[in-house]
Design a protein around this motif. Sequence first.
Motif, PDB file in Angstrom:
ATOM      1  N   MET A 101       0.849  -1.213   0.000  1.00  0.00           N
ATOM      2  CA  MET A 101       0.000   0.000   0.000  1.00  0.00           C
ATOM      3  C   MET A 101       0.876   1.252   0.000  1.00  0.00           C
ATOM      4  SD  MET A 101      -3.263  -0.331  -0.086  1.00  0.00           S
ATOM      5  CE  MET A 101      -3.869   1.188   0.667  1.00  0.00           C
ATOM      6  N   PRO A 102       0.474   2.268  -0.767  1.00  0.00           N
ATOM      7  CA  PRO A 102       1.225   3.523  -0.718  1.00  0.00           C
ATOM      8  C   PRO A 102       1.167   4.122   0.675  1.00  0.00           C
ATOM      9  CG  PRO A 102      -0.348   3.504  -2.532  1.00  0.00           C
ATOM     10  CD  PRO A 102      -0.634   2.309  -1.691  1.00  0.00           C
ATOM     11  N   VAL A 151      11.916  -4.238  -1.974  1.00  0.00           N
ATOM     12  CA  VAL A 151      11.936  -3.414  -3.190  1.00  0.00           C
ATOM     13  C   VAL A 151      10.885  -2.326  -3.023  1.00  0.00           C
ATOM     14  CG1 VAL A 151      11.621  -3.332  -5.688  1.00  0.00           C
ATOM     15  CG2 VAL A 151      12.558  -5.399  -4.626  1.00  0.00           C
ATOM     16  N   ALA A 152      11.284  -1.060  -3.148  1.00  0.00           N
ATOM     17  CA  ALA A 152      10.323   0.030  -2.988  1.00  0.00           C
ATOM     18  C   ALA A 152      10.729   1.210  -3.855  1.00  0.00           C
ATOM     19  CB  ALA A 152      10.242   0.460  -1.521  1.00  0.00           C
ATOM     20  N   TRP A 161      14.562   1.794  -3.803  1.00  0.00           N
ATOM     21  CA  TRP A 161      15.176   1.267  -2.579  1.00  0.00           C
ATOM     22  C   TRP A 161      15.210  -0.257  -2.644  1.00  0.00           C
ATOM     23  CZ3 TRP A 161      16.757   4.173   1.764  1.00  0.00           C
ATOM     24  CH2 TRP A 161      16.399   5.524   1.762  1.00  0.00           C
ATOM     25  N   LEU A 162      16.323  -0.828  -2.254  1.00  0.00           N
ATOM     26  CA  LEU A 162      16.450  -2.282  -2.141  1.00  0.00           C
ATOM     27  C   LEU A 162      16.982  -2.594  -0.750  1.00  0.00           C
ATOM     28  CD1 LEU A 162      18.130  -3.103  -5.591  1.00  0.00           C
ATOM     29  CD2 LEU A 162      15.702  -3.039  -5.033  1.00  0.00           C
ATOM     30  N   ASP A 163      16.215  -3.331   0.002  1.00  0.00           N
ATOM     31  CA  ASP A 163      16.620  -3.725   1.366  1.00  0.00           C
ATOM     32  C   ASP A 163      17.068  -2.521   2.193  1.00  0.00           C
ATOM     33  OD1 ASP A 163      16.165  -6.416   0.735  1.00  0.00           O
ATOM     34  OD2 ASP A 163      18.160  -6.606  -0.143  1.00  0.00           O
ATOM     35  N   GLY A 164      16.333  -1.426   2.093  1.00  0.00           N
ATOM     36  CA  GLY A 164      16.636  -0.271   2.933  1.00  0.00           C
ATOM     37  C   GLY A 164      17.770   0.605   2.451  1.00  0.00           C
ATOM     38  N   GLU A 165      18.283   0.358   1.254  1.00  0.00           N
ATOM     39  CA  GLU A 165      19.320   1.231   0.690  1.00  0.00           C
ATOM     40  C   GLU A 165      18.821   1.816  -0.627  1.00  0.00           C
ATOM     41  OE1 GLU A 165      22.054   2.237   1.942  1.00  0.00           O
ATOM     42  OE2 GLU A 165      22.695   0.780   3.439  1.00  0.00           O
ATOM     43  N   ALA A 166      19.043   3.102  -0.812  1.00  0.00           N
ATOM     44  CA  ALA A 166      18.659   3.765  -2.069  1.00  0.00           C
ATOM     45  C   ALA A 166      19.701   3.413  -3.127  1.00  0.00           C
ATOM     46  CB  ALA A 166      18.599   5.269  -1.863  1.00  0.00           C
ATOM     47  N   ARG A 167      19.282   2.684  -4.148  1.00  0.00           N
ATOM     48  CA  ARG A 167      20.240   2.179  -5.138  1.00  0.00           C
ATOM     49  C   ARG A 167      20.185   2.926  -6.465  1.00  0.00           C
ATOM     50  NH1 ARG A 167      24.115  -0.232  -2.360  1.00  0.00           N
ATOM     51  NH2 ARG A 167      23.334  -1.904  -1.025  1.00  0.00           N
ATOM     52  N   CYS A 198       5.989   6.619  -0.506  1.00  0.00           N
ATOM     53  CA  CYS A 198       6.765   5.373  -0.640  1.00  0.00           C
ATOM     54  C   CYS A 198       5.827   4.271  -1.108  1.00  0.00           C
ATOM     55  CB  CYS A 198       7.379   5.023   0.715  1.00  0.00           C
ATOM     56  SG  CYS A 198       8.299   3.496   0.709  1.00  0.00           S
ATOM     57  N   ILE A 199       6.207   3.581  -2.156  1.00  0.00           N
ATOM     58  CA  ILE A 199       5.369   2.521  -2.712  1.00  0.00           C
ATOM     59  C   ILE A 199       6.142   1.221  -2.625  1.00  0.00           C
ATOM     60  CG2 ILE A 199       4.075   1.745  -4.740  1.00  0.00           C
ATOM     61  CD1 ILE A 199       4.979   5.070  -5.309  1.00  0.00           C
ATOM     62  N   GLY A 200       5.675   0.337  -1.779  1.00  0.00           N
ATOM     63  CA  GLY A 200       6.373  -0.921  -1.573  1.00  0.00           C
ATOM     64  C   GLY A 200       5.906  -2.001  -2.519  1.00  0.00           C
TER      65      GLY A 200
END
Length: 309
Positions: A1-2, A35-36, A59-65, A307-309
């Motif tokens: 959910m957003p 993934v977000a 974001w991947l696993d809490g890091e902005a990639r 944030c969109i997960g």
Amino acid sequence: MPRRRARPRSLLSTAAGLLVLAVPLEAFAECPGPVAVQVLGSGGPDTNDARASSGYLVWLDGEARLLVDAGGGVFLRFGEARARFESLDAVAITHLHADHVSDLPALLKSGFFSERKRPLPMIGPSGGGVFPGMKEFMRALFDPKRGAFRYLSGYLDGSGGMVRAEISEINMDVKAPKSAFGNDRFKLTAVGVKHGLVPALGYLVEVRGRRIAFAGDQNGDNPAFAAMIKDADILVMDHAVPEMADPASRRLHARPSEIGVLAALAGVKQLVLSHNMARSLGPLQENLALIRQHYDGPINVSEDLTCIG
Ligand SMILES: [Zn+2]
């Protein structure tokens, strides 16, 4: 959910009768999930929408990639999102309009104070008309002799404690998507999109079986983009004009009905409206109804830091 991200709050200390500004650290949390996508800037080039201009993080696993675009205000939102410069695997620029790149020098400069040592891949369009390509644009900023920010020329060659930008350009071939970047975390593909006379790219990120599409700015009528993003889990789309936009605006941006047609044609699973402007937010309900005539999936009218997960 957003989710709407928590924002810093001002606290009024009534006892003391003083205004106390507080920025609790817990207000700044990473965009969670394996993934977000986070919208840093949900606005366009106008100031009266009270939003930062274009910018997005994967974001991947809490890091902005991955950072896509860096318009005005993205510098601030990047910090508010607690993204770390040293985590970025790449920066992808859709086009060289000011509302998509004007915070780029500031973000690079901030990297000087980070732990980053590895070069930073930067991808953007080739030039055309009055627009430079990504390489000429970076030289105009950082060339050691003539660059506007020549004191930061280390971003071109890695000297002076700055990290070298590995700049690559994607040609404006609107028919064939091209590989733009790839590492062991994600794959980035780009294709030229129609944004008036401006060389512009749309991107697709493929990561862990998910497909995330960034339209950039476009009028939505390039079938190669629709094909590239087929069955995308998320499409971040420019929502910049009302249905009755003038002809010049229609060449630059998709109208609401055209957004709906594109999202339906591509079969996207979630539509995120961004690049919102005062002129498109005014008739928002009408615009959503027009999109709904063609597309029946979930629609997220994004805000800064959504944030969109
Ligand atoms: Zn724009």
